[in-house]
Scaffold this motif. Structure first.
Motif, PDB file in Angstrom:
ATOM      1  N   VAL A  80      -1.140   6.611  -6.773  1.00  0.00           N
ATOM      2  CA  VAL A  80      -2.522   6.137  -6.737  1.00  0.00           C
ATOM      3  C   VAL A  80      -3.164   6.636  -5.446  1.00  0.00           C
ATOM      4  CG1 VAL A  80      -3.978   4.073  -6.546  1.00  0.00           C
ATOM      5  CG2 VAL A  80      -2.049   4.092  -8.126  1.00  0.00           C
ATOM      6  N   TYR A 132      -9.449  -1.114  -5.416  1.00  0.00           N
ATOM      7  CA  TYR A 132      -8.825  -2.117  -6.293  1.00  0.00           C
ATOM      8  C   TYR A 132      -8.561  -3.412  -5.533  1.00  0.00           C
ATOM      9  CZ  TYR A 132      -7.829   1.858  -9.407  1.00  0.00           C
ATOM     10  OH  TYR A 132      -7.933   2.967 -10.205  1.00  0.00           O
ATOM     11  N   ALA A 184       0.838  -1.206   0.000  1.00  0.00           N
ATOM     12  CA  ALA A 184       0.000   0.000   0.000  1.00  0.00           C
ATOM     13  C   ALA A 184       0.870   1.252   0.000  1.00  0.00           C
ATOM     14  CB  ALA A 184      -0.931   0.002   1.203  1.00  0.00           C
ATOM     15  N   ILE A 235       2.465   1.669  -3.512  1.00  0.00           N
ATOM     16  CA  ILE A 235       1.490   2.046  -4.546  1.00  0.00           C
ATOM     17  C   ILE A 235       0.941   3.454  -4.324  1.00  0.00           C
ATOM     18  CG2 ILE A 235      -0.829   1.512  -5.427  1.00  0.00           C
ATOM     19  CD1 ILE A 235      -0.034  -1.452  -5.232  1.00  0.00           C
ATOM     20  N   VAL A 236       0.618   3.799  -3.095  1.00  0.00           N
ATOM     21  CA  VAL A 236       0.031   5.111  -2.818  1.00  0.00           C
ATOM     22  C   VAL A 236       1.084   6.218  -2.831  1.00  0.00           C
ATOM     23  CG1 VAL A 236      -1.179   6.496  -1.066  1.00  0.00           C
ATOM     24  CG2 VAL A 236      -1.930   4.157  -1.564  1.00  0.00           C
ATOM     25  N   ARG A 263      -5.339   6.764  -2.116  1.00  0.00           N
ATOM     26  CA  ARG A 263      -5.571   5.742  -1.085  1.00  0.00           C
ATOM     27  C   ARG A 263      -6.931   5.072  -1.268  1.00  0.00           C
ATOM     28  NH1 ARG A 263      -5.139   6.660   5.471  1.00  0.00           N
ATOM     29  NH2 ARG A 263      -6.024   4.673   6.053  1.00  0.00           N
ATOM     30  N   TRP A 278      -6.751   2.635  -4.174  1.00  0.00           N
ATOM     31  CA  TRP A 278      -6.015   1.430  -3.791  1.00  0.00           C
ATOM     32  C   TRP A 278      -6.922   0.491  -3.011  1.00  0.00           C
ATOM     33  CZ3 TRP A 278      -2.730  -2.331  -3.844  1.00  0.00           C
ATOM     34  CH2 TRP A 278      -2.444  -3.052  -2.689  1.00  0.00           C
TER      35      TRP A 278
END
Length: 197
Positions: free
Chosen positions: A166, A174, A157, A160-161, A168, A171
């Motif tokens: 991306v 998804y 996380a 990715i964030v 939160r 995420w």
């Protein structure tokens, strides 16, 4: 650490980390999906609530106080996963302070997941009278394995964030949607098995 304690700890650890425990891994991922690395203390409490839940039903099952048909438990497990994932997707605010319902999910659904572990652990313990040490060691092993899964989800996380940009919320949607889809497929498969038994 005694040899016996270590053996049951390792069994608990491997029961979560091994591919055989993928449905439990999915549930831990669903519980962790709305959190970030900075929320690790809250996730620790959450996963510990799950451990307490399954420790209770493990103990009740091992002492023959409670018995539930294993095929029913196997059906209920993916249902607990997609309910949790669905809750994540429809939660409007992602403030961890406002998701106490997740703690109730963890505790209550831990009771269900504990029943799944019980048949496995019962086959190992047999008819011995003192179940406290094996039960404690097995649950500590499960907790350690769950923490590894949580750490992986939180690190992913964070990458990715924070690295890819991306949002939160995106995420969470998804990851939760993917978990939801897998859990529904498992539910359909186990529903077929349950009906034919």
């Amino acid at each position: 650490m005694s040899t016996e304690f270590g053996m049951y700890f390792q069994m608990g650890w491997q029961h979560i980390i091994a591919w055989d425990g993928y449905d439990h891994i999915l549930f831990i991922m669903a519980l962790s999906a709305i959190y970030m690395l900075r929320d690790w203390r809250k996730v620790l409490v959450l996963v510990t609530a799950f451990t307490i839940g399954h420790a209770v039903t493990l103990a009740l099952s091992l002492t023959n106080v409670v018995y539930v048909q294993s095929s029913l438990i196997e059906l209920l497990i993916p249902i607990t996963i997609w309910i949790t994932a669905l809750f994540n997707m429809f939660k409007k605010e992602l403030s961890p302070q406002k998701v106490q319902l997740n703690y109730l999910f963890a505790l209550f659904f831990g009771l269900v997941h504990g029943m799944a572990f019980s048949a496995y652990l019962k086959s190992l313990i047999g008819t011995r009278e003192n179940i406290l040490q094996p039960l404690l060691a097995f649950n500590l092993g499960l907790e350690a394995g769950q923490m590894v899964v949580v750490a992986g989800v939180l690190l992913l996380a964070g990458i990715i964030v924070n690295v890819t940009g991306v949002k939160r919320r995106d995420w969470n949607i998804y990851l939760s949607a993917a978990i939801f889809g897998i859990a529904v497929l498992i539910t359909i498969e186990r529903c077929k098995e349950f009906i034919t038994k």
